[in-house]
Design a protein around this motif. Structure first.
Motif, PDB file in Angstrom:
ATOM      1  N   UNK A 140      13.610  -2.909 -27.259  1.00  0.00           N
ATOM      2  CA  UNK A 140      12.663  -4.576 -27.062  1.00  0.00           C
ATOM      3  C   UNK A 140      14.022  -5.365 -27.342  1.00  0.00           C
ATOM      4  N   UNK A 141      14.630  -5.144 -28.621  1.00  0.00           N
ATOM      5  CA  UNK A 141      15.589  -6.612 -29.185  1.00  0.00           C
ATOM      6  C   UNK A 141      17.126  -6.130 -28.618  1.00  0.00           C
ATOM      7  N   UNK A 142      17.710  -4.921 -28.110  1.00  0.00           N
ATOM      8  CA  UNK A 142      18.416  -4.258 -27.421  1.00  0.00           C
ATOM      9  C   UNK A 142      18.604  -4.742 -25.535  1.00  0.00           C
ATOM     10  N   UNK A 143      17.308  -5.010 -24.690  1.00  0.00           N
ATOM     11  CA  UNK A 143      17.187  -5.650 -23.787  1.00  0.00           C
ATOM     12  C   UNK A 143      16.798  -7.098 -24.165  1.00  0.00           C
ATOM     13  N   UNK A 144      16.767  -8.043 -25.177  1.00  0.00           N
ATOM     14  CA  UNK A 144      16.133  -9.302 -24.525  1.00  0.00           C
ATOM     15  C   UNK A 144      17.724  -9.884 -25.087  1.00  0.00           C
ATOM     16  N   UNK A 145      18.684  -8.686 -25.476  1.00  0.00           N
ATOM     17  CA  UNK A 145      20.294 -10.136 -25.659  1.00  0.00           C
ATOM     18  C   UNK A 145      21.010  -9.117 -24.430  1.00  0.00           C
ATOM     19  N   UNK A 146      20.260  -8.374 -23.475  1.00  0.00           N
ATOM     20  CA  UNK A 146      20.799  -9.005 -21.910  1.00  0.00           C
ATOM     21  C   UNK A 146      21.293  -7.553 -22.072  1.00  0.00           C
ATOM     22  N   UNK A 147      21.037  -6.061 -22.600  1.00  0.00           N
ATOM     23  CA  UNK A 147      21.881  -4.963 -22.785  1.00  0.00           C
ATOM     24  C   UNK A 147      21.312  -3.834 -22.222  1.00  0.00           C
ATOM     25  N   UNK A 148      22.173  -2.522 -21.322  1.00  0.00           N
ATOM     26  CA  UNK A 148      21.143  -1.884 -20.929  1.00  0.00           C
ATOM     27  C   UNK A 148      20.799  -0.631 -21.426  1.00  0.00           C
ATOM     28  N   UNK A 149      19.562  -0.300 -20.867  1.00  0.00           N
ATOM     29  CA  UNK A 149      19.177   0.495 -22.364  1.00  0.00           C
ATOM     30  C   UNK A 149      18.292   1.530 -21.258  1.00  0.00           C
ATOM     31  N   UNK A 150      18.264   3.263 -22.172  1.00  0.00           N
ATOM     32  CA  UNK A 150      17.848   3.895 -21.401  1.00  0.00           C
ATOM     33  C   UNK A 150      16.699   4.579 -22.124  1.00  0.00           C
ATOM     34  N   UNK A 151      15.120   4.620 -22.219  1.00  0.00           N
ATOM     35  CA  UNK A 151      14.668   5.199 -22.931  1.00  0.00           C
ATOM     36  C   UNK A 151      14.524   6.084 -22.666  1.00  0.00           C
ATOM     37  N   UNK A 152      14.728   7.334 -23.742  1.00  0.00           N
ATOM     38  CA  UNK A 152      14.356   9.047 -24.040  1.00  0.00           C
ATOM     39  C   UNK A 152      13.264   9.221 -23.887  1.00  0.00           C
ATOM     40  N   UNK A 153      12.251   9.384 -23.569  1.00  0.00           N
ATOM     41  CA  UNK A 153      10.870   9.906 -24.153  1.00  0.00           C
ATOM     42  C   UNK A 153      10.575  11.804 -24.505  1.00  0.00           C
ATOM     43  N   UNK A 154      10.188  11.657 -25.083  1.00  0.00           N
ATOM     44  CA  UNK A 154       9.798  13.279 -25.567  1.00  0.00           C
ATOM     45  C   UNK A 154       9.126  13.559 -24.582  1.00  0.00           C
ATOM     46  N   UNK A 155       9.402  14.926 -23.584  1.00  0.00           N
ATOM     47  CA  UNK A 155       8.435  15.914 -22.620  1.00  0.00           C
ATOM     48  C   UNK A 155       7.136  16.150 -23.130  1.00  0.00           C
ATOM     49  N   UNK A 156       6.252  15.852 -22.095  1.00  0.00           N
ATOM     50  CA  UNK A 156       4.703  16.480 -22.906  1.00  0.00           C
ATOM     51  C   UNK A 156       3.892  15.936 -23.418  1.00  0.00           C
ATOM     52  N   UNK A 157       2.638  15.761 -23.153  1.00  0.00           N
ATOM     53  CA  UNK A 157       1.462  15.323 -24.024  1.00  0.00           C
ATOM     54  C   UNK A 157       1.456  14.019 -24.033  1.00  0.00           C
ATOM     55  N   UNK A 158       2.293  12.793 -23.159  1.00  0.00           N
ATOM     56  CA  UNK A 158       2.411  11.329 -23.301  1.00  0.00           C
ATOM     57  C   UNK A 158       1.858  10.937 -22.236  1.00  0.00           C
ATOM     58  N   UNK A 159       1.021   9.441 -22.447  1.00  0.00           N
ATOM     59  CA  UNK A 159       0.345   9.039 -21.064  1.00  0.00           C
ATOM     60  C   UNK A 159       1.736   8.305 -20.000  1.00  0.00           C
ATOM     61  N   UNK A 160       1.698   7.641 -18.907  1.00  0.00           N
ATOM     62  CA  UNK A 160       1.843   6.771 -18.479  1.00  0.00           C
ATOM     63  C   UNK A 160       2.360   5.565 -19.230  1.00  0.00           C
ATOM     64  N   UNK A 161       1.450   4.928 -19.647  1.00  0.00           N
ATOM     65  CA  UNK A 161       1.835   4.211 -20.443  1.00  0.00           C
ATOM     66  C   UNK A 161       2.876   3.151 -21.062  1.00  0.00           C
ATOM     67  N   UNK A 162       3.402   4.067 -22.087  1.00  0.00           N
ATOM     68  CA  UNK A 162       4.036   3.568 -23.293  1.00  0.00           C
ATOM     69  C   UNK A 162       5.401   3.160 -21.909  1.00  0.00           C
ATOM     70  N   UNK A 163       5.697   4.204 -21.197  1.00  0.00           N
ATOM     71  CA  UNK A 163       7.486   4.388 -19.877  1.00  0.00           C
ATOM     72  C   UNK A 163       7.044   3.222 -19.511  1.00  0.00           C
ATOM     73  N   UNK A 164       5.610   2.949 -18.453  1.00  0.00           N
ATOM     74  CA  UNK A 164       5.718   1.944 -18.006  1.00  0.00           C
ATOM     75  C   UNK A 164       5.943   0.673 -18.780  1.00  0.00           C
TER      76      UNK A 164
END
Length: 308
Positions: free
Chosen positions: A17-41
């Motif tokens: 969030x801090x990096x995006x607020x400062x205007x930088x490109x961010x790739x958010x890496x999620x662990x495979x398996x067991x996660x709902x779609x809400x955090x990625x969304x």
């Protein structure tokens, strides 16, 4: 490109969030398996690129960091694993293999107070292993060592509110220990990733804790004030620690790692490494974190009542 591993966690989300607020490109890496779609969304909604990776697969980690200018990495503690120390070692080895094969210019690893000790600190010895292994990666390397997270008290909050007793493995109850809000750790991590400090021959070690240290008595008093209910701190007898932890759902090996950690805590070994790190202080107060936890707990209780 800034690559944030564990971006759905409280620290990683704050960094992204801090990096995006400062205007930088961010790739958010999620662990495979067991996660709902809400955090990625939620991460996609603030403009993050979403990637998935098996953290135990060096090739998958390497794909996730492709093209990265800076990487924030953590090794999650696998609560449900029968042998969490072995699982963490495997994850660390996979990440290190990926970073050695294609080192990013800047690499920040989330670590813990006490990581300078090779043994005798329970689960924290895995962070010593993490730091030791990463020292062979040819990158501008930073270790961000954080004190105990304030939100860890969420695990015992229902008990404290229901029974008026706050169980603590911190002994004695009036002993003050370092703690920190996850948000402050994540925001400092983002600032360090953006820091233009020249590369060093040795890793940069930065520690963070809140401005004021607290005791279990302080936590209980704060909970009582915020909830309007009586809450008293209770020192769980040392010979009951393992049973209490296993009753909370930890396996035998994981419980022993936590027992060893709190033995080290109570002996004063989990602290800032003397003369070895830059010290930073978070601005979030304990009452802010506990207040938010209480609000979530109340919301969950209300939702349960409505269902029934």
């Amino acid at each position: 490109m800034f690559v944030i591993f564990g971006a759905t966690g409280q620290v990683g989300r704050a960094s992204a969030t801090a990096l995006r607020r400062a205007g930088h490109p961010v790739r958010a890496v999620l662990h495979d398996g067991g996660q709902t779609a809400a955090p990625a969304e939620a991460l996609a909604a603030i403009g993050c690129e979403i990637a998935h990776a098996d953290l135990n697969d060096a090739a998958a980690v390497a794909r996730a960091i492709d093209g990265a200018h800076a990487v924030q990495w953590l090794c999650p503690v696998p609560r449900a694993h029968d042998d969490p120390a072995a699982a963490m070692r495997h994850t660390i080895d996979a990440g290190v293999a990926a970073f050695r094969a294609a080192p990013p210019p800047r690499l920040l690893a989330l670590s813990d107070y006490g990581a300078e000790h090779a043994d005798g600190t329970g689960i924290t010895t895995r962070f010593h292993y993490l730091e030791t292994r990463l020292c062979g990666v040819p990158a501008s390397l930073t270790f961000l060592r954080a004190a105990e997270h304030m939100h860890n008290w969420a695990r015992v909050l229902p008990v404290a509110l229901e029974r008026g007793v706050l169980p603590s493995l911190h002994h004695p109850l009036d002993k003050r220990f370092p703690t920190v809000a996850a948000r402050d750790v994540g925001e400092l991590a983002a600032a360090l990733l953006l820091d233009a400090e020249p590369a060093r021959a040795t890793p940069r070690i930065v520690s963070i804790e809140a401005e004021q240290r607290v005791s279990a008595l302080d936590v209980a008093r704060t909970l009582a004030d915020l909830s309007g209910r009586p809450v008293a701190a209770h020192a769980v007898p040392r010979d009951q620690w393992s049973a209490v932890l296993r009753g909370a759902g930890l396996g035998e090996r994981h419980a022993q790692l936590i027992v060893d950690l709190y033995d080290a805590h109570n002996a004063g070994r989990i602290d800032v490494e003397a003369n070895a790190s830059e010290r930073r202080f978070g601005v979030t107060r304990l009452e802010e974190v506990l207040g938010a936890l209480l609000s979530r707990t109340a919301g969950a209780e209300a939702a349960t009542r409505n269902v029934h």
